[in-house]
Design an enzyme around this catalytic site. Structure first.
Site, mmCIF file in Angstrom:
data_model
loop_
_atom_site.group_PDB
_atom_site.id
_atom_site.type_symbol
_atom_site.label_atom_id
_atom_site.label_comp_id
_atom_site.label_asym_id
_atom_site.label_seq_id
_atom_site.Cartn_x
_atom_site.Cartn_y
_atom_site.Cartn_z
ATOM 1 N N ARG A 1 11.909 -2.488 11.195
ATOM 2 C CA ARG A 1 11.252 -2.036 12.183
ATOM 3 C C ARG A 1 10.677 -2.831 13.283
ATOM 4 O O ARG A 1 10.547 -4.048 12.968
ATOM 5 C CB ARG A 1 9.815 -1.517 11.314
ATOM 6 C CG ARG A 1 9.578 -0.089 10.872
ATOM 7 C CD ARG A 1 8.402 0.037 10.065
ATOM 8 N NE ARG A 1 7.217 -0.627 10.402
ATOM 9 C CZ ARG A 1 6.113 -0.412 9.768
ATOM 10 N NH1 ARG A 1 5.932 0.194 8.556
ATOM 11 N NH2 ARG A 1 4.994 -0.955 10.080
ATOM 12 N N LYS B 1 0.894 -1.241 0.056
ATOM 13 C CA LYS B 1 -0.268 -0.011 0.101
ATOM 14 C C LYS B 1 0.773 1.198 0.117
ATOM 15 O O LYS B 1 0.591 2.107 -0.830
ATOM 16 C CB LYS B 1 -1.002 0.056 1.270
ATOM 17 C CG LYS B 1 -1.733 -1.144 1.440
ATOM 18 C CD LYS B 1 -2.761 -0.931 2.750
ATOM 19 C CE LYS B 1 -2.185 -0.961 3.884
ATOM 20 N NZ LYS B 1 -1.499 -2.311 4.457
HETATM 21 P P1 AMP Z 1 1.159 0.572 9.171
HETATM 22 O O1 AMP Z 1 2.526 1.259 8.961
HETATM 23 O O2 AMP Z 1 0.220 1.054 8.403
HETATM 24 O O3 AMP Z 1 1.491 -0.972 8.961
HETATM 25 O O4 AMP Z 1 0.811 0.664 10.788
HETATM 26 C C1 AMP Z 1 1.724 0.503 11.887
HETATM 27 C C2 AMP Z 1 0.956 0.424 13.193
HETATM 28 O O5 AMP Z 1 0.332 1.558 13.448
HETATM 29 C C3 AMP Z 1 -0.221 -0.700 13.124
HETATM 30 O O6 AMP Z 1 0.206 -1.919 13.563
HETATM 31 C C4 AMP Z 1 -1.120 -0.107 14.391
HETATM 32 O O7 AMP Z 1 -0.523 -0.472 15.343
HETATM 33 C C5 AMP Z 1 -0.952 1.239 14.118
HETATM 34 N N1 AMP Z 1 -1.748 1.918 13.086
HETATM 35 C C6 AMP Z 1 -1.608 2.392 11.846
HETATM 36 N N2 AMP Z 1 -2.833 2.752 11.242
HETATM 37 C C7 AMP Z 1 -3.772 2.718 12.054
HETATM 38 C C8 AMP Z 1 -5.087 2.667 12.322
HETATM 39 N N3 AMP Z 1 -5.799 3.362 11.179
HETATM 40 N N4 AMP Z 1 -5.967 2.340 13.165
HETATM 41 C C9 AMP Z 1 -5.318 1.769 14.157
HETATM 42 N N5 AMP Z 1 -3.727 1.661 14.393
HETATM 43 C C10 AMP Z 1 -3.159 1.900 13.646
#
Ligand code: AMP
Length: 215
Positions: free
Chosen positions: A160, A13
């Site tokens: 990460r 994404k």
């Molecule tokens: P990502 O980089 O999108 O994979 O997000 C990393 C982490 O951030 C996720 O595993 C959640 O802990 C938190 N996070 C990101 N976006 C959201 C969201 N829309 N709602 C809740 N937690 C989020």
């Protein structure tokens, strides 16, 4: 164009959203990136976010909705935006509908990138990021010229915390339970564009452009 990018962690994404940003000149709003910056803050909120993210769980809806609401009201979103990693739950999607309604706007399309689970684990476990400038790499699919060193700024490449395998498995479980129901939510509203995400970066991008009617 007002877009949402939906899909499991590791579907691509963020990468695809960045390519579309360059083409359309609209901002990418990644809640993951915003929360990663917030967790560094020395505050009760920073601490709370740090603990939740380290376990691969979701940050509470109210916190994330507030962040997105504030971000969408900024002038650079007037021409359009790409939401990357938001919404992630049905209540977040409903809150987004409300926020956009208040602004007299709506979502034009939801790009859903589909990738099977075994492929996701393979992709995420090889992901590396520059600790200085945030540029992303992959040990197999996008290696840096010199191992462990950022091509752009010479910074150190790290994994990460939440890309470690146990956390990735938890994130996929959370996706299946809380986020996957959004596929039906947007399908019912006639907004869902299904994209097969198992192909080269360029090919997936071509599929997205075609689905959105962009040349
Ligand atoms: P990502 O980089 O999108 O994979 O997000 C990393 C982490 O951030 C996720 O595993 C959640 O802990 C938190 N996070 C990101 N976006 C959201 C969201 N829309 N709602 C809740 N937690 C989020």
């Amino acid at each position: 164009m007002n877009l949402i990018f939906l899909g499991p962690p590791g579907a691509g994404k963020g990468t695809q959203a960045k390519k579309l940003v360059q083409l359309l000149g609209i901002p990418q709003i990644s809640t993951g990136d915003i929360l990663r910056a917030k967790k560094e803050e020395d505050s009760p909120l920073g601490r709370q976010i740090r603990e939740i993210m380290a376990e691969g769980k979701l940050v509470p809806d109210e916190i994330v909705v507030e962040i997105v609401k504030e971000r969408l009201s900024q002038p650079d979103c007037e021409k359009g935006f790409i939401l990357d990693g938001f919404p992630r739950t049905i209540p977040q999607a409903e809150a987004l509908d409300e926020v956009l309604k208040e602004m007299g706007r709506k979502i034009d399309a939801v790009v859903y990138i589909e990738v099977p689970e075994e492929e996701l684990i393979k992709r995420i476990s090889g992901r590396r990021v520059c600790e200085k400038c945030g540029e992303e790499y992959h040990v197999i699919f996008k290696p840096p010229k010199v191992e462990g060193v950022c091509d752009k700024c010479g910074g150190r490449l790290i994994q990460r915390e939440d890309d470690k395998e146990e956390v990735v498995r938890k994130r996929i479980e959370v996706y299946n339970n809380s986020t996957a129901p959004l596929i039906e939510y947007y399908e019912e509203r006639g907004l869902l564009k299904r994209i097969d995400g198992v192909a080269s970066m360029e090919e997936v991008f071509a599929r997205i452009k075609k689905a959105l009617g962009i040349n």
